[in-house]
Design an enzyme around this catalytic site. Structure first.
Site, PDB file in Angstrom:
ATOM      1  N   ASN A   1      10.086  -5.845  12.148  1.00  0.00           N
ATOM      2  CA  ASN A   1       9.123  -6.202  10.994  1.00  0.00           C
ATOM      3  C   ASN A   1       9.685  -5.056   9.903  1.00  0.00           C
ATOM      4  O   ASN A   1       9.570  -3.726   9.982  1.00  0.00           O
ATOM      5  CB  ASN A   1       7.829  -5.803  11.336  1.00  0.00           C
ATOM      6  CG  ASN A   1       6.592  -5.910  10.163  1.00  0.00           C
ATOM      7  OD1 ASN A   1       7.252  -6.126   9.216  1.00  0.00           O
ATOM      8  ND2 ASN A   1       5.496  -5.980  10.462  1.00  0.00           N
TER       9      ASN A   1
ATOM     10  N   HIS B   1       6.174 -13.953   6.799  1.00  0.00           N
ATOM     11  CA  HIS B   1       6.542 -12.498   7.214  1.00  0.00           C
ATOM     12  C   HIS B   1       6.909 -12.349   8.598  1.00  0.00           C
ATOM     13  O   HIS B   1       6.214 -13.169   9.443  1.00  0.00           O
ATOM     14  CB  HIS B   1       5.232 -11.919   6.984  1.00  0.00           C
ATOM     15  CG  HIS B   1       5.386 -10.494   7.343  1.00  0.00           C
ATOM     16  ND1 HIS B   1       6.328  -9.636   7.026  1.00  0.00           N
ATOM     17  CD2 HIS B   1       4.557  -9.674   7.902  1.00  0.00           C
ATOM     18  CE1 HIS B   1       6.042  -8.347   7.374  1.00  0.00           C
ATOM     19  NE2 HIS B   1       5.022  -8.333   7.956  1.00  0.00           N
TER      20      HIS B   1
ATOM     21  N   CYS C   1       2.993  -5.001   4.096  1.00  0.00           N
ATOM     22  CA  CYS C   1       3.835  -6.222   4.570  1.00  0.00           C
ATOM     23  C   CYS C   1       3.807  -7.249   3.446  1.00  0.00           C
ATOM     24  O   CYS C   1       4.389  -8.162   3.307  1.00  0.00           O
ATOM     25  CB  CYS C   1       3.445  -6.654   5.979  1.00  0.00           C
ATOM     26  SG  CYS C   1       3.909  -5.325   7.074  1.00  0.00           S
TER      27      CYS C   1
END
Ligand code: UT7
Length: 321
Positions: A278, A248, A112
């Site tokens: 996500n 994020h 990520c």
């Protein structure tokens, strides 16, 4: 030299999967997912749509936003955990698609945090004369490595891609714009809190995402705040100078926790997790391209990017737009 942002772009697959749709196949509910994560829906790539396909569309959007062509690019970095092939790098496959035969192309694997790692890497390459104009992309088909029977992970992720064009500009001509500070961190002690249970050298398969969600959550706010504060300290700016915070997009509660810890007004925070879920390395550039596209982020704005993910890896970049 300064690495100045010339354009951004994003691409989302067409198919929308709502929480209610997931609740038909696993023991979950729209209420649980929204309360615990803020996610309402996510995009899922078509069967024949690959990470490079998504990356290509995002790259073209970013080039168009920058008013540039593929031939201007001599450094391609794709941050991805879900490459089309084990090798060669997705970035070389994209380079071929775009008809580019010069320069450098490589992938970055920081899950990520990959896009923030990519921005910092491109910034270093450009400052060291290893390129003049970079395409930094976060692209993922995370749906391919999800165990769709595991409710603790399958509701959290989505597919997509986002891209940024960075150009090396002499500092005297940059008018204060460009990447001002990068902070990157990793601590492999935490590898088994968020990982994939397969790989070419172990099972010979891609594997599926496994996560101790509560453990990841427990570390996230502190680790993220630490690198954000570090990037502010390195640049001499403070949170009061910031125009936009582009975090994020893993969980709304993590985003809010970081915002609270840093004393950030909510109206300065870009949030897409409700619609994108996500998307791993794609989440930050997708959020950026949305906020640039709708006119929120403008030339001259001070923008902080941050991410944290598997490894653990985490990082932040401060950019004058
Ligand atoms: O980029 C980094 C990637 N990952 C992250 O940032 C994720 C970080 N972690 C999180 O976002 C949160 O920890 C989750 C959203 C994954 C989970 O939220 P939580 O508030 O930490 O819940 P929990 O794991 O403590 O689970 C609470 C309960 C459990 O039931 P019991 O043991 O209390 O009976 C779970 O089994 O919720 C249950 N649960 C679910 N229930 C309905 C877990 N997943 C689901 C689900 N639907 N999808």
């Amino acid at each position: 030299m300064r690495s100045v942002v010339c354009g951004v772009g994003g691409y989302l697959p067409e198919r929308i999967v709502t929480n209610d749709e997931l609740a038909k196949t696993v023991d979950t509910s729209d209420e649980w997912i929204q309360q615990r994560t803020g996610i309402r829906e996510r995009r899922v790539a078509a069967k024949d749509e690959t990470t490079v396909d998504l990356a290509h569309k995002a790259a073209e959007a970013a080039l168009s936003n920058a008013g540039m062509t593929a031939q201007d690019i001599d450094l391609i970095i794709i941050a991805t955990t879900t490459p089309d092939l084990t090798f060669p790098a997705a970035a070389t496959l994209l380079q071929n698609r775009m008809g580019i035969h010069h320069g450098i192309a490589l992938d970055i694997q920081a899950v990520c945090s990959g896009f923030v790692y990519g921005v910092a890497t491109a910034d270093s390459y450009l400052k060291n004369n290893l390129g003049t104009c970079a395409l930094v992309i976060g692209a993922e088909t995370f749906s391919r490595i999800l165990d769709w029977q595991d409710r603790t992970t399958c509701v959290l992720f989505g597919d997509g891609a986002g891209a940024m064009v960075l150009k090396a500009v002499p500092e005297a001509e940059a008018e204060g714009r460009g990447v001002l500070a990068n902070r990157l961190r990793a601590d492999g002690e935490h590898w088994d809190k968020l990982y994939v249970d397969g790989g070419p050298s172990t099972t010979g398969t891609a594997g599926y995402v496994r996560m101790q969600g509560r453990e990841v959550f427990r570390h996230a706010v502190g680790m993220i705040s630490d690198v954000v504060e570090g990037a502010f300290a390195d640049s001499g700016f403070t949170v009061d100078d910031l125009d936009w915070f582009v975090p994020h997009q893993a969980n709304r509660r993590i985003i809010d926790g970081v915002g609270k810890k840093l004393n950030l007004p909510a109206e300065k925070v870009v949030v897409t997790v409700d619609r994108h879920a996500n998307t791993s390395a794609a989440s930050v550039p997708l959020a950026l391209s949305e906020a640039v596209g709708d006119g929120r982020i403008k030339r001259g704005d001070l923008v902080m990017l941050e991410a944290m993910g598997g490894g653990f890896t985490w990082g932040a970049s401060l950019i004058r737009w």
